[in-house]
Design a protein around this motif. Structure first.
Motif, mmCIF file in Angstrom:
data_model
loop_
_atom_site.group_PDB
_atom_site.id
_atom_site.type_symbol
_atom_site.label_atom_id
_atom_site.label_comp_id
_atom_site.label_asym_id
_atom_site.label_seq_id
_atom_site.Cartn_x
_atom_site.Cartn_y
_atom_site.Cartn_z
ATOM 1 N N LEU A 86 0.926 -1.039 0.136
ATOM 2 C CA LEU A 86 -0.036 0.067 -0.009
ATOM 3 C C LEU A 86 0.906 1.421 -0.006
ATOM 4 O O LEU A 86 1.827 1.243 0.713
ATOM 5 N N THR A 87 0.605 2.174 -0.970
ATOM 6 C CA THR A 87 1.662 3.380 -1.040
ATOM 7 C C THR A 87 0.708 4.551 -0.988
ATOM 8 O O THR A 87 -0.731 4.455 -1.565
ATOM 9 N N VAL A 88 1.201 5.596 -0.703
ATOM 10 C CA VAL A 88 0.552 6.796 -1.027
ATOM 11 C C VAL A 88 1.444 7.921 -1.763
ATOM 12 O O VAL A 88 2.705 7.559 -1.599
ATOM 13 N N GLN A 89 0.925 8.893 -2.412
ATOM 14 C CA GLN A 89 1.908 10.111 -2.903
ATOM 15 C C GLN A 89 2.313 10.743 -1.816
ATOM 16 O O GLN A 89 1.750 11.056 -0.886
ATOM 17 N N GLN A 90 3.463 11.147 -2.024
ATOM 18 C CA GLN A 90 4.107 12.376 -0.991
ATOM 19 C C GLN A 90 4.951 13.411 -1.852
ATOM 20 O O GLN A 90 5.524 13.177 -2.738
ATOM 21 N N CYS A 91 4.958 14.665 -1.413
ATOM 22 C CA CYS A 91 5.096 15.792 -2.146
ATOM 23 C C CYS A 91 6.731 16.071 -1.744
ATOM 24 O O CYS A 91 6.851 16.077 -0.570
ATOM 25 N N SER A 92 7.408 16.096 -2.734
ATOM 26 C CA SER A 92 8.906 16.326 -2.343
ATOM 27 C C SER A 92 9.098 17.716 -1.530
ATOM 28 O O SER A 92 9.941 18.253 -0.935
ATOM 29 N N GLU A 135 6.294 11.657 -5.033
ATOM 30 C CA GLU A 135 6.786 10.369 -5.012
ATOM 31 C C GLU A 135 5.799 9.308 -4.410
ATOM 32 O O GLU A 135 4.975 9.790 -3.564
ATOM 33 N N PHE A 136 6.011 8.046 -4.579
ATOM 34 C CA PHE A 136 5.262 6.979 -3.935
ATOM 35 C C PHE A 136 5.688 6.460 -2.882
ATOM 36 O O PHE A 136 7.184 6.105 -2.912
ATOM 37 N N ALA A 137 5.322 6.491 -1.636
ATOM 38 C CA ALA A 137 5.727 6.134 -0.228
ATOM 39 C C ALA A 137 5.180 5.062 0.254
ATOM 40 O O ALA A 137 3.869 4.999 0.261
ATOM 41 N N GLU A 138 5.839 4.305 0.812
ATOM 42 C CA GLU A 138 5.308 2.888 1.657
ATOM 43 C C GLU A 138 4.254 3.804 2.728
ATOM 44 O O GLU A 138 4.449 4.474 3.390
ATOM 45 N N ALA A 139 2.911 2.700 2.764
ATOM 46 C CA ALA A 139 2.103 3.231 3.975
ATOM 47 C C ALA A 139 1.997 1.893 4.793
ATOM 48 O O ALA A 139 2.327 0.890 4.344
ATOM 49 N N SER A 140 1.681 1.974 6.047
ATOM 50 C CA SER A 140 1.745 1.284 6.963
ATOM 51 C C SER A 140 0.681 0.021 6.866
ATOM 52 O O SER A 140 0.819 -1.261 7.322
ATOM 53 N N GLY A 141 -0.502 0.524 6.237
ATOM 54 C CA GLY A 141 -1.483 -0.143 6.086
ATOM 55 C C GLY A 141 -2.438 -0.573 7.324
ATOM 56 O O GLY A 141 -3.333 -0.989 7.202
ATOM 57 N N ARG A 142 -2.019 0.444 8.075
ATOM 58 C CA ARG A 142 -3.014 0.574 9.458
ATOM 59 C C ARG A 142 -3.785 1.879 9.550
ATOM 60 O O ARG A 142 -3.488 2.808 8.904
ATOM 61 N N GLY A 143 -5.105 1.885 10.043
ATOM 62 C CA GLY A 143 -5.709 3.117 10.033
ATOM 63 C C GLY A 143 -6.968 2.874 10.735
ATOM 64 O O GLY A 143 -6.926 2.078 11.655
ATOM 65 N N THR A 144 -7.670 3.819 10.892
ATOM 66 C CA THR A 144 -9.125 3.801 11.473
ATOM 67 C C THR A 144 -10.331 4.207 10.705
ATOM 68 O O THR A 144 -10.132 4.939 9.653
#
Length: 130
Positions: free
Chosen positions: A24-30, A52-61
């Motif tokens: 699972l990734t999310v975009q992150q602004c440089s 860029e695409f950064a890894e996400a933990s896969g955890r949330g609420t």
């Protein structure tokens, strides 16, 4: 029902490629560090285009949810749960909640990502109880 795989383009393709590996990734602004989902051509924080695409933990609420009793498409089994999940990293995903009776979900419940395989090798991120 035969499931068709969602379309993608040059902006969303890296996100979908990561799902092939169940990442699972999310975009992150440089420029400003803002994280966002769904993938876009510009940053929602500063308007920058160096994303860029950064890894996400896969955890949330669970932010909000609804139990669907009338299928949006013929052949979909009901009931199912559609939810907004706020990732630990901040972005919100519109997704399905699975693995529990529809009556057992609540807002602010911790969840983690799980995956539904698609016919073309990609995977759809869904969420289940933590």
């Amino acid at each position: 029902m035969t499931e068709t795989s969602p379309p993608f383009d040059e902006i969303t393709e890296p996100w979908w490629d990561a799902t092939r590996e169940r990442r699972l990734t999310v975009q992150q602004c440089s420029a400003c560090g803002e994280r966002q989902h769904y993938p876009r051509a510009i940053c929602t924080g500063c308007g920058g285009t160096d994303l860029e695409f950064a890894e996400a933990s896969g955890r949330g609420t669970v932010d909000s949810f609804t139990v669907v009793h009338r299928a949006a498409h013929p052949g979909w089994e009901t009931p199912y749960v559609v939810a907004r999940v706020r990732l630990a990293e901040g972005p919100i995903l519109l997704t399905d909640l699975v693995g529990a009776d529809p009556d057992h979900w609540s807002c602010d419940m911790p969840v983690r990502v799980t995956w539904r395989p698609l016919a073309d090798g990609r995977h759809l991120p869904l969420f289940t109880k933590e």
